[in-house]
Design a protein around this motif. Structure first.
Motif, mmCIF file in Angstrom:
data_model
loop_
_atom_site.group_PDB
_atom_site.id
_atom_site.type_symbol
_atom_site.label_atom_id
_atom_site.label_comp_id
_atom_site.label_asym_id
_atom_site.label_seq_id
_atom_site.Cartn_x
_atom_site.Cartn_y
_atom_site.Cartn_z
ATOM 1 N N LYS A 256 68.901 33.851 33.580
ATOM 2 C CA LYS A 256 69.519 32.644 34.107
ATOM 3 C C LYS A 256 68.919 31.412 33.426
ATOM 4 N N LEU A 257 69.616 30.300 33.538
ATOM 5 C CA LEU A 257 69.113 29.065 32.946
ATOM 6 C C LEU A 257 67.703 28.742 33.463
ATOM 7 N N GLU A 258 67.479 29.015 34.742
ATOM 8 C CA GLU A 258 66.191 28.673 35.353
ATOM 9 C C GLU A 258 65.056 29.602 34.941
ATOM 10 N N ASP A 259 65.356 30.615 34.147
ATOM 11 C CA ASP A 259 64.294 31.471 33.608
ATOM 12 C C ASP A 259 63.661 30.854 32.357
ATOM 13 N N THR A 260 64.211 29.770 31.884
ATOM 14 C CA THR A 260 63.668 29.111 30.704
ATOM 15 C C THR A 260 62.249 28.624 30.973
ATOM 16 N N ALA A 261 61.323 29.046 30.132
ATOM 17 C CA ALA A 261 59.905 28.705 30.308
ATOM 18 C C ALA A 261 59.099 29.321 29.176
ATOM 19 N N VAL A 262 57.835 28.927 29.115
ATOM 20 C CA VAL A 262 56.879 29.649 28.281
ATOM 21 C C VAL A 262 56.293 30.766 29.141
ATOM 22 N N TYR A 263 56.321 31.965 28.613
ATOM 23 C CA TYR A 263 55.844 33.129 29.349
ATOM 24 C C TYR A 263 54.480 33.550 28.797
ATOM 25 N N TYR A 264 53.547 33.753 29.718
ATOM 26 C CA TYR A 264 52.180 34.128 29.367
ATOM 27 C C TYR A 264 51.830 35.470 29.999
ATOM 28 N N CYS A 265 51.082 36.287 29.284
ATOM 29 C CA CYS A 265 50.505 37.451 29.937
ATOM 30 C C CYS A 265 49.013 37.200 30.154
ATOM 31 N N ALA A 266 48.482 37.847 31.165
ATOM 32 C CA ALA A 266 47.097 37.626 31.556
ATOM 33 C C ALA A 266 46.512 38.914 32.098
ATOM 34 N N ALA A 267 45.207 39.081 31.929
ATOM 35 C CA ALA A 267 44.520 40.286 32.368
ATOM 36 C C ALA A 267 43.459 39.952 33.396
ATOM 37 N N SER A 268 43.327 40.834 34.386
ATOM 38 C CA SER A 268 42.311 40.689 35.416
ATOM 39 C C SER A 268 41.647 42.032 35.671
ATOM 40 N N PRO A 269 40.317 42.034 35.831
ATOM 41 C CA PRO A 269 39.645 43.284 36.173
ATOM 42 C C PRO A 269 39.866 43.681 37.627
ATOM 43 N N GLY B 155 51.218 32.426 24.900
ATOM 44 C CA GLY B 155 52.562 32.269 25.420
ATOM 45 C C GLY B 155 53.654 32.471 24.396
ATOM 46 N N THR B 156 54.831 32.801 24.910
ATOM 47 C CA THR B 156 56.015 32.938 24.076
ATOM 48 C C THR B 156 57.174 32.223 24.777
ATOM 49 N N GLN B 157 57.941 31.463 24.020
ATOM 50 C CA GLN B 157 58.995 30.654 24.603
ATOM 51 C C GLN B 157 60.242 31.496 24.855
ATOM 52 N N VAL B 158 60.771 31.378 26.066
ATOM 53 C CA VAL B 158 62.060 31.981 26.422
ATOM 54 C C VAL B 158 63.001 30.837 26.794
ATOM 55 N N GLN C 132 71.669 33.734 25.714
ATOM 56 C CA GLN C 132 72.690 33.147 26.585
ATOM 57 C C GLN C 132 72.496 33.635 28.017
ATOM 58 N N PRO C 133 72.997 32.884 28.974
ATOM 59 C CA PRO C 133 72.934 33.357 30.371
ATOM 60 C C PRO C 133 73.563 34.735 30.496
ATOM 61 N N GLY C 134 72.912 35.596 31.248
ATOM 62 C CA GLY C 134 73.366 36.963 31.405
ATOM 63 C C GLY C 134 72.788 37.916 30.388
ATOM 64 N N GLY C 135 72.118 37.390 29.388
ATOM 65 C CA GLY C 135 71.547 38.212 28.345
ATOM 66 C C GLY C 135 70.213 38.825 28.723
ATOM 67 N N SER C 136 69.598 39.508 27.753
ATOM 68 C CA SER C 136 68.355 40.233 27.998
ATOM 69 C C SER C 136 67.342 39.964 26.892
ATOM 70 N N LEU C 137 66.076 40.071 27.261
ATOM 71 C CA LEU C 137 64.967 40.019 26.315
ATOM 72 C C LEU C 137 63.890 40.962 26.807
ATOM 73 N N ARG C 138 63.085 41.453 25.870
ATOM 74 C CA ARG C 138 61.917 42.227 26.242
ATOM 75 C C ARG C 138 60.683 41.577 25.640
ATOM 76 N N LEU C 139 59.785 41.170 26.507
ATOM 77 C CA LEU C 139 58.527 40.578 26.073
ATOM 78 C C LEU C 139 57.455 41.660 25.970
ATOM 79 N N SER C 140 56.548 41.474 25.022
ATOM 80 C CA SER C 140 55.434 42.406 24.843
ATOM 81 C C SER C 140 54.115 41.660 24.974
ATOM 82 N N CYS C 141 53.124 42.370 25.470
ATOM 83 C CA CYS C 141 51.771 41.825 25.623
ATOM 84 C C CYS C 141 50.798 42.875 25.106
#
Length: 122
Positions: free
Chosen positions: A86-99, A115-118, A11-20
């Motif tokens: 926020k509502l506008e944080d809705t997206a697929v979140y990707y992690c990426a690595a660069s040397p 990716g992981t859906q938020v 819900q709006p105002g809530g929290s999540l922790r993504l892992s990569c």
């Protein structure tokens, strides 16, 4: 390749922790690790990044003060703590690595997760 986890519905105002974490045998500490996100109909955008050499972090203006990126060396994992979602944080979140050091362009990163859906919704 990398593997993301931790997405979900909140819900709006809530929290999540993504892992990569890497699916292969490479050490994330040797790479700049970034989080990108892509909402439907929009381009992929950078959210946050942590450098490998000095641990310096960067954030998009839209998430400053709400998101925190951290490394856990022993667990070979990078996290994205997301608060005050926020509502506008809705997206697929990707992690990426660069040397290289943290960069803004998608093309500067040579290893990606699927990716992981938020979804932020009331």
């Amino acid at each position: 390749p990398l593997v993301e986890s931790g997405g979900g519905l909140v819900q709006p105002g809530g929290s999540l922790r993504l892992s990569c974490a890497p699916s292969g045998g490479f050490t994330l500490d040797n790479y700049a690790i970034a989080w990108f996100r892509q909402a439907p109909g929009k381009e992929r955008e950078g959210v946050s990044c942590v450098d490998s050499s000095d641990g310096r972090t960067k954030y998009a203006d839209s998430v400053k003060g709400r998101f925190t990126i951290t490394r856990d060396g022993p667990k070979n994992t990078v996290y994205l703590e997301m608060n005050s979602l926020k509502l506008e944080d809705t997206a697929v979140y990707y992690c990426a690595a660069s040397p290289l050091r943290c960069r803004e362009r998608v093309t500067d990163y040579n290893s990606w997760g699927r990716g992981t859906q938020v979804t932020v919704s009331s």
